[in-house]
Design a protein around this motif. Structure first.
Motif, PDB file in Angstrom:
ATOM      1  N   ASP A  42      10.521  -9.940  -0.700  1.00 24.06           N
ATOM      2  CA  ASP A  42       9.999  -8.926   0.202  1.00 24.06           C
ATOM      3  C   ASP A  42      10.748  -7.614  -0.011  1.00 24.06           C
ATOM      4  OD1 ASP A  42       9.165  -7.342   2.316  1.00 24.06           O
ATOM      5  OD2 ASP A  42       9.111  -8.980   3.758  1.00 24.06           O
ATOM      6  N   GLY A  43      10.014  -6.540  -0.253  1.00 24.94           N
ATOM      7  CA  GLY A  43      10.636  -5.249  -0.533  1.00 24.94           C
ATOM      8  C   GLY A  43      11.437  -4.685   0.621  1.00 24.94           C
ATOM      9  N   THR A  44      11.281  -5.224   1.820  1.00 20.36           N
ATOM     10  CA  THR A  44      12.026  -4.706   2.976  1.00 20.36           C
ATOM     11  C   THR A  44      13.373  -5.396   3.147  1.00 20.36           C
ATOM     12  OG1 THR A  44      11.005  -6.297   4.504  1.00 20.36           O
ATOM     13  CG2 THR A  44       9.876  -4.193   4.175  1.00 20.36           C
TER      14      THR A  44
ATOM     15  N   ASP B  20      17.394  -0.203  -8.225  1.00 23.88           N
ATOM     16  CA  ASP B  20      16.716  -0.419  -9.503  1.00 23.88           C
ATOM     17  C   ASP B  20      16.667  -1.895  -9.881  1.00 23.88           C
ATOM     18  OD1 ASP B  20      16.255   2.272  -9.757  1.00 23.88           O
ATOM     19  OD2 ASP B  20      17.986   2.644 -11.057  1.00 23.88           O
ATOM     20  N   LEU B  21      17.440  -2.728  -9.193  1.00 22.37           N
ATOM     21  CA  LEU B  21      17.356  -4.181  -9.404  1.00 22.37           C
ATOM     22  C   LEU B  21      16.083  -4.699  -8.743  1.00 22.37           C
ATOM     23  CD1 LEU B  21      21.040  -5.182  -8.537  1.00 22.37           C
ATOM     24  CD2 LEU B  21      20.059  -4.898 -10.824  1.00 22.37           C
ATOM     25  N   SER B  22      15.621  -5.845  -9.176  1.00 21.00           N
ATOM     26  CA  SER B  22      14.488  -6.454  -8.488  1.00 21.00           C
ATOM     27  C   SER B  22      14.908  -6.848  -7.076  1.00 21.00           C
ATOM     28  CB  SER B  22      13.994  -7.688  -9.251  1.00 21.00           C
ATOM     29  OG  SER B  22      14.936  -8.749  -9.150  1.00 21.00           O
ATOM     30  N   GLU B  23      13.937  -6.956  -6.172  1.00 28.98           N
ATOM     31  CA  GLU B  23      14.253  -7.339  -4.789  1.00 28.98           C
ATOM     32  C   GLU B  23      15.000  -8.661  -4.747  1.00 28.98           C
ATOM     33  OE1 GLU B  23      11.294  -6.366  -5.799  1.00 28.98           O
ATOM     34  OE2 GLU B  23      10.585  -4.735  -4.498  1.00 28.98           O
ATOM     35  N   VAL B  24      14.575  -9.602  -5.599  1.00 28.11           N
ATOM     36  CA  VAL B  24      15.206 -10.927  -5.584  1.00 28.11           C
ATOM     37  C   VAL B  24      16.639 -10.847  -6.091  1.00 28.11           C
ATOM     38  CG1 VAL B  24      15.085 -13.273  -6.504  1.00 28.11           C
ATOM     39  CG2 VAL B  24      12.988 -12.090  -5.840  1.00 28.11           C
ATOM     40  N   ALA B  25      16.862 -10.110  -7.175  1.00 24.73           N
ATOM     41  CA  ALA B  25      18.214  -9.995  -7.735  1.00 24.73           C
ATOM     42  C   ALA B  25      19.161  -9.347  -6.727  1.00 24.73           C
ATOM     43  CB  ALA B  25      18.181  -9.192  -9.028  1.00 24.73           C
ATOM     44  N   LEU B  26      18.713  -8.279  -6.070  1.00 28.55           N
ATOM     45  CA  LEU B  26      19.561  -7.614  -5.075  1.00 28.55           C
ATOM     46  C   LEU B  26      19.848  -8.533  -3.903  1.00 28.55           C
ATOM     47  CD1 LEU B  26      21.036  -5.094  -4.125  1.00 28.55           C
ATOM     48  CD2 LEU B  26      18.871  -4.238  -3.200  1.00 28.55           C
ATOM     49  N   ALA B  27      18.847  -9.278  -3.461  1.00 30.85           N
ATOM     50  CA  ALA B  27      19.058 -10.213  -2.349  1.00 30.85           C
ATOM     51  C   ALA B  27      20.053 -11.304  -2.738  1.00 30.85           C
ATOM     52  CB  ALA B  27      17.724 -10.832  -1.930  1.00 30.85           C
ATOM     53  N   GLN B  28      19.948 -11.817  -3.956  1.00 30.77           N
ATOM     54  CA  GLN B  28      20.899 -12.827  -4.422  1.00 30.77           C
ATOM     55  C   GLN B  28      22.327 -12.301  -4.360  1.00 30.77           C
ATOM     56  OE1 GLN B  28      18.555 -14.204  -8.251  1.00 30.77           O
ATOM     57  NE2 GLN B  28      20.367 -15.475  -7.983  1.00 30.77           N
ATOM     58  N   LEU B  29      22.512 -11.099  -4.896  1.00 32.77           N
ATOM     59  CA  LEU B  29      23.860 -10.541  -4.979  1.00 32.77           C
ATOM     60  C   LEU B  29      24.419 -10.244  -3.596  1.00 32.77           C
ATOM     61  CD1 LEU B  29      25.980  -9.710  -7.041  1.00 32.77           C
ATOM     62  CD2 LEU B  29      24.998  -7.408  -7.022  1.00 32.77           C
TER      63      LEU B  29
ATOM     64  N   THR C 260      20.204 -11.386   5.865  1.00 32.65           N
ATOM     65  CA  THR C 260      19.676 -12.008   7.076  1.00 32.65           C
ATOM     66  C   THR C 260      18.912 -13.281   6.732  1.00 32.65           C
ATOM     67  OG1 THR C 260      17.568 -10.812   6.971  1.00 32.65           O
ATOM     68  CG2 THR C 260      19.418  -9.711   8.082  1.00 32.65           C
ATOM     69  N   SER C 261      18.478 -13.987   7.757  1.00 35.26           N
ATOM     70  CA  SER C 261      17.662 -15.184   7.524  1.00 35.26           C
ATOM     71  C   SER C 261      16.357 -14.815   6.811  1.00 35.26           C
ATOM     72  CB  SER C 261      17.366 -15.889   8.852  1.00 35.26           C
ATOM     73  OG  SER C 261      16.716 -15.017   9.766  1.00 35.26           O
ATOM     74  N   GLN C 262      15.823 -13.622   7.104  1.00 35.32           N
ATOM     75  CA  GLN C 262      14.615 -13.157   6.433  1.00 35.32           C
ATOM     76  C   GLN C 262      14.881 -12.889   4.959  1.00 35.32           C
ATOM     77  OE1 GLN C 262      11.618 -13.097   7.411  1.00 35.32           O
ATOM     78  NE2 GLN C 262      10.493 -11.646   6.117  1.00 35.32           N
TER      79      GLN C 262
END
Length: 212
Positions: free
Chosen positions: A202-204, A152-161, A193-195
């Motif tokens: 990116d949603g993936t 439910d977090l934004s893709e960016v927020a989840l990636a940051q965490l 990952t680096s991606q």
């Protein structure tokens, strides 16, 4: 007395007035030219003033640490990518177990960047009210439960965490960060990952592992 309509009547006063007006206009134009300003009747938008190179913090702007804190890398958003900055966390956070380290890092990654970081282009997408809680009975080892479902977090927020937690060995289980939410959904492992760092929107990303 009727004004004269004779075309031969003297026009010197009228000419002198016209010459004086023309001289005033020329003088104003000369002053503008001397100041390097080109006159225009159309408003000109010169754009924003040049800013410092994005995603680079001068050493003088690095967040000051107190003697009882240590520097920990935290991922923020800059130029549509994830970039680390060093933030102070309590020196005993790592020794207080995975939950203590997770809470200390979350405090920093959700914090609005100070002015020095904002000028360099840094921001955060992690909600200010997000919290992290301990695992539940039956959760995989190393699980951290968030107050919001990770998806439910934004893709960016989840990636940051995920990437911030992945920098701390105490929060990594079999190569992934194991996160769950407040509901009954099972916890899952997330990879940084680096991606993930290059395209956090990116949603993936981040990659997800279903745990047994």
């Amino acid at each position: 007395m009727r004004a004269s309509l004779d075309p031969r009547a003297p026009r010197a006063p009228r000419r002198r007035a016209a010459v004086a007006a023309l001289g005033a206009v020329l003088a104003a134009a000369a002053l503008a030219s001397g100041c390097g300003i080109r006159t225009t009747s159309v408003p000109v938008d010169a754009g924003a003033a040049p800013s410092r190179v994005p995603c680079k913090l001068p050493s003088a702007d690095v967040t000051t640490r107190s003697p009882d804190s240590v520097a920990a890398p935290v991922y923020l958003v800059c130029a549509s990518q994830l970039v680390t900055v060093d933030r102070p966390v309590p020196a005993g956070a790592s020794g207080s177990g995975a939950l203590g380290a997770a809470r200390a890092l979350l405090d920093q990654v959700r914090q609005s960047p100070p002015e020095s970081e904002r000028r360099a282009g840094f921001s955060t997408a992690v909600p200010a009210g997000l919290r992290v809680e301990p695992s539940r009975a039956g959760d995989p080892a190393g699980t951290l439960r968030l107050s919001s479902q990770p998806e439910d977090l934004s893709e960016v927020a989840l990636a940051q965490l995920v990437c911030t937690y992945a920098e701390n060995e105490a929060l990594v289980t079999q190569g992934s960060v194991v996160l769950g939410g407040p509901g009954e959904y099972p916890a899952r492992g997330y990879l940084c990952t680096s991606q993930t760092k290059a395209r956090p929107q990116d949603g993936t990303t981040p990659d997800v592992l279903d745990l047994d």
